[in-house]
Design an enzyme around this catalytic site. Structure first.
Site, PDB file in Angstrom:
ATOM      1  N   SER A 179       0.820  -1.214   0.000  1.00 30.83           N
ATOM      2  CA  SER A 179       0.000   0.000   0.000  1.00 30.83           C
ATOM      3  C   SER A 179       0.851   1.259   0.000  1.00 30.83           C
ATOM      4  CB  SER A 179      -0.931   0.015   1.216  1.00 30.83           C
ATOM      5  OG  SER A 179      -0.192   0.061   2.423  1.00 30.83           O
ATOM      6  N   TYR A 191      -2.380   4.377   7.409  1.00 33.79           N
ATOM      7  CA  TYR A 191      -1.623   3.126   7.437  1.00 33.79           C
ATOM      8  C   TYR A 191      -0.471   3.165   6.444  1.00 33.79           C
ATOM      9  CZ  TYR A 191      -0.789  -1.913   6.777  1.00 33.79           C
ATOM     10  OH  TYR A 191      -0.214  -3.158   6.662  1.00 33.79           O
TER      11      TYR A 191
END
Length: 259
Positions: free
Chosen positions: A151, A164
């Protein structure tokens, strides 16, 4: 003259009560190293990891550690030193695998400072200062491995993961700098960026919502989501002497997710 005992190679794997951490611990033990398995909320899972390693002829011990509470790190180092001596007759760690963390997204509009700070404490500050705390125990020529995430890379930009991914991306940057700063001791520092992997993260999301697996597999070049063993084998390689000429790198371990 007393017989001199060869030092056993020992690796610390944080967050090894399940998932990628367990996969890494098992694979590292299979290569002959002793493993210190850390856990936070799942002691039974950690003991299961230890039992799996011992059943295969390896050696492992479980220790509690909350990577979100850096004030406890000196106490953990003391406990680790005691276990290293009592179990393996050494005061050195050959490698540290900073794997512990948590998943789950929070939409930007709903992000709170408390939620953002938790990402920071566990995913960035924790591994950074745990590495610093354990540095006196880390052998020259040893290795540090950071578990980041796909990510943090271009192409895997899912809504709700800004907090995150920001911490995981910062961990990759820190990895590169630490590789430079610790090179005088020949300590290698690398990170890996797994893609979607079948773990307990996100409150067992894959178990509770199996329908999401098909969509993730469709976005993966090799046609499936990752398994903990897929990632564990790469971690075991990177902390071994086989990877002695690799440092400062982030390796995508995702089967070609979001290519």
């Amino acid at each position: 003259m007393s017989e001199q005992r060869d030092e056993k190679s020992v690796v610390v794997v944080t967050g090894a009560s399940a998932g990628i951490g367990r996969g890494a611990a098992v694979e590292i033990a299979a290569r002959g190293s002793g493993v210190v398995v850390t856990y936070n909320s799942r002691p039974a899972g950690a003991e299961e990891t230890v039992a799996t390693i011992r059943a295969a002829g390896g050696s492992a011990v479980a220790l509690p550690l909350d990577v979100g509470r850096s004030e406890t790190f000196p106490e953990f180092r003391a406990a680790l030193s005691s276990v290293l001596e009592s179990e393996w007759g050494t005061q050195r760690v050959q490698a540290l695998v900073n794997n512990a963390g948590f998943g789950g997204g929070v939409a930007f509009e709903e992000m709170t400072e408390d939620a953002f700070d938790r990402y920071y404490r566990v995913l960035l500050r924790g591994p950074y200062f745990l590495t610093q705390t354990l540095l006196p125990l880390l052998a020259d020529g040893g290795a540090v491995l950071m578990t980041s995430s796909s990510s943090a890379r271009p192409g895997d930009t899912e809504p709700g993961y800004s907090g995150y991914a920001a911490m995981k991306g910062a961990l990759v940057v820190a990895t590169r700098f630490l590789a430079k700063e610790l090179s005088h001791r020949s300590i290698r520092v690398n990170s890996i960026s797994p893609g979607p992997t079948r773990t307990r993260l996100g409150d067992d999301a894959f178990e509770r919502f199996p329908a999401i697996i098909e969509g993730l597999a469709a976005k993966t070049a090799l046609g499936r989501i990752g398994e903990p063993e897929d990632i564990g084998r790469v971690i075991a390689f990177l902390v071994s002497d086989d990877a002695a000429w690799i440092t400062g790198e982030d390796l995508q371990v995702s089967g070609g997710y979001a290519l």
